[in-house]
Write an enzyme that holds these catalytic residues in place. Sequence first.
Site: not given
Length: 327
Positions: A17, A94
Amino acid sequence: MTNQEDKRVVLISTGGTIASKRNPETGLLTAGVLTGEELSEMCDLPSHIQAEVISVFQIPSNHMTFEHLLKLKMKIEEVFKEDNVAGVVVTHGTDTLEETAYFLDLTISDERPVVVTGSQRGPTVMGTDAFVNLRQAIILASDIQSRNMGTVVLFNERIFSARYVKKKHASNVAGFTSFGFGYLGIVDQEHVFIYQKPVKRETYKLKEGLPAVELIKCALGSDGKFVQYAADAGAKGIIVEAPGRGHAPPAIMDGINYAIHKGIPIVLTTSGEEGEVKVVYDFPGSAYDMEKKGVILGRDYDSKKARIKLAVLLSAGVKNIKETFTY
């Protein structure tokens, strides 16, 4: 406080991300398309820190495999051959960040820091945490206080031990924590404050590739078919996650016995966020029952971390696997 001498930090980008852009065709984020160079240029680093960028992967973290872990490890070891590198920062998606961080913690023996970071919001999204996390991670990696801590995770100003860090929220910028242990310190703007350090470090030298290790989660009424399937499918190790002190439904024991008889090491972990697997009860399916059959009690290891550790131990040729899970 931060040492203000000139420092060289190498940023290794893997995607995620933190390296995402919005796809104009779908309106959604595509992870892993921004390069490390593009990210680092937006961080407004202190003048005494020189960041060098290497992009090794440009992928979302759910695409990470054991093969990617090995390539990342080798790249970090290559970087650390240069004496003038103060530390390494790894940018990562993540979702599997905690697993990659713990793998690096177990396999990178250099005293210089490896700091893993990412973001919950893409760089082009309102309220992004991408640049502040990256900036603080680079500052941490440059600081001499962060030596001899192993691999750590920097997220939302806080520094976490790789062994105990866990993603606690799917989307919030305060996405990581260490249940029961807390964080090791903080990076406040340009200042690093370390409050505690891990007492022990353990690292292993890999002799071959990482073997397949499967993770099987127990719930009410589970049986042993998935354990047996994993054994037949070629798993070299199996992690079983059970509630409480390690209390699995007794129907799982047939599968457990089957795998043990095939010589496959099995590690029992708890689904609890705190506490550890321990012999307390003697009923069928208990930790006591499993240990008698040859299952290794995984203490307070999260099941995903136990999987990474078992794969590393098998690759390193460690004989007494049970003993290493007492750490």
